[in-house]
Scaffold this active site. Structure first.
Site, short mmCIF file in Angstrom:
data_model
loop_
_atom_site.label_atom_id
_atom_site.label_comp_id
_atom_site.label_asym_id
_atom_site.label_seq_id
_atom_site.Cartn_x
_atom_site.Cartn_y
_atom_site.Cartn_z
CE1 TYR A 101 28.49 44.44 47.41
CE2 TYR A 101 27.49 43.51 45.44
CZ TYR A 101 27.36 44.02 46.72
OH TYR A 101 26.13 44.12 47.31
N GLY A 102 32.85 40.40 45.31
CA GLY A 102 32.67 39.01 44.93
C GLY A 102 32.14 38.19 46.09
CB SER A 103 32.92 34.73 47.18
OG SER A 103 32.51 33.85 48.21
CD GLN A 104 34.42 35.63 52.56
OE1 GLN A 104 34.13 36.35 53.50
NE2 GLN A 104 34.11 34.34 52.52
CG HIS A 138 43.58 33.95 53.00
ND1 HIS A 138 44.00 33.10 54.00
CD2 HIS A 138 44.22 33.54 51.88
CE1 HIS A 138 44.84 32.21 53.49
NE2 HIS A 138 44.99 32.47 52.21
#
Length: 344
Positions: free
Chosen positions: A25-28, A108
């Site tokens: 649940y970070g940046s992406q 990615h």
């Protein structure tokens, strides 16, 4: 020309019928989870016990469980952690809970392309890679536009992996802007090259070398900061808006002339040969091997380089000058400190 896929090319209902588990649940992760949820998808968030993001995800309205619990529940498992964490989390929590017919999705291609994880047969393996940071992906979605993205299929067990990837891209808003099909190899290698040679490594070294050159010649560090770093955003915004020609049209004739005659002296054939060597090391896995080994041994060199970068004079001068720029977003320094601390 590459084909660009838009909303009309994607069937959103494909993903609406799936249970989506977002691991991280970070940046992406936060942006994918919120965008997909707001598009009508059933989404849960998977985190490790004690994660600082657990309470935040719950405040944002998500059911949260461990990565293993959410992976066992989900039909589409979105592994949206930093590359260096894929191997352990996949081995411990995701891989054992992949069932026939499931889909593993990444943003990615690093861990798949360089085989730090190996999904079993019988599952689809796809990538949807927004070409922008998570906060922008989320903000533009709320503004009814989107961030362009790439999509690719590594393993098509169902025969419908590409269609599902496009449906997911629609759910996070990227087909509003346009989505291009690629391969895991192409996305991974070009992404790493762009980061190292231009966007991060190239730019930061160019900026600091220019700053050092002026300071060592006796010019005030504050002036050097403005000329070599602060004004870079103005140029990048012009490039983003209209490309190289628009930037050159927008600056003075003196600046444009200097661009033509001096740029090739700074970034010359020797620099390009170095870029070609960087690309070779990315293609043959040498860089990936070094990065994986660095992470597996505790990242001591990485942390030392991070600390040295933060101590450079340009950072001290910049912090002082930015403290007087009331129009800048607040909190950037705290976020940097948090990243450094959490990686230690």
């Amino acid at each position: 020309m590459a084909r660009i896929y838009h909303d009309r090319d994607a069937d959103l209902t494909r993903i609406l019928g799936k249970k989506i588990g977002v691991i991280g649940y970070g940046s992406q992760g936060h942006a994918h989870a919120q965008n997909a949820r707001d598009s009508g998808c059933e989404v849960r968030v998977g985190l490790y016990p004690g994660s600082k993001s657990w309470e935040k995800a719950e405040r944002d309205g998500f059911a949260v469980g461990t990565a293993a619990e959410v992976s066992a529940w989900a039909d589409v498992i979105c592994l949206l952690l930093p590359d260096q964490h894929h191997k352990a989390v996949f081995a411990e929590s995701v891989g054992p809970n992949l069932a026939l017919g499931d889909t593993l999705l990444v943003a990615h291609g690093f861990s798949i392309h360089f085989a730090t994880i190996s999904p079993p047969p019988g599952v689809d393996v796809v990538m949807v890679a927004p070409k922008g940071p998570g906060h922008m992906l989320r903000r533009l979605y709320t503004e009814s536009v989107g961030v362009p993205a790439l999509f690719a299929v590594h393993q098509d067990a169902s025969g419908e992996a590409a269609a599902l990837a496009l449906s997911y891209a629609a759910a996070i808003g990227s087909t509003r802007a346009g989505v291009l099909q690629t391969s895991f190899k192409e996305e991974t290698e070009t992404d790493l090259f762009g980061e190292q040679a231009v966007l991060c490594g190239g730019v930061t070294k160019l900026v600091t070398s220019g700053f050092e050159t002026l300071v060592e010649a006796g010019y005030q560090p504050e002036i050097a900061y403005f000329e070599c770093l602060h004004e870079l955003k103005l140029i990048v915004d012009l490039l983003y808006q209209g490309g190289l020609s628009y930037m050159r049209y927008s600056v003075s004739d003196t600046a444009e002339y200097g661009d033509y005659v001096s740029g090739p002296r700074v970034v010359n054939d020797e620099v390009k040969r170095t870029m070609q060597q960087l690309l070779s090391e990315i293609q043959d896995g040498s860089f990936a091997g070094r990065w994986v080994a660095e992470c597996d041994t505790g990242g001591e060199n990485f942390q030392a380089m991070r600390a040295a970068g933060r101590e450079h004079q340009i950072e001290q001068v910049g912090a002082y000058l930015r403290s007087m720029m009331d129009w800048l977003p607040k909190g950037a320094s705290a976020e940097t400190e948090t990243k450094a601390a959490s990686a230690a």
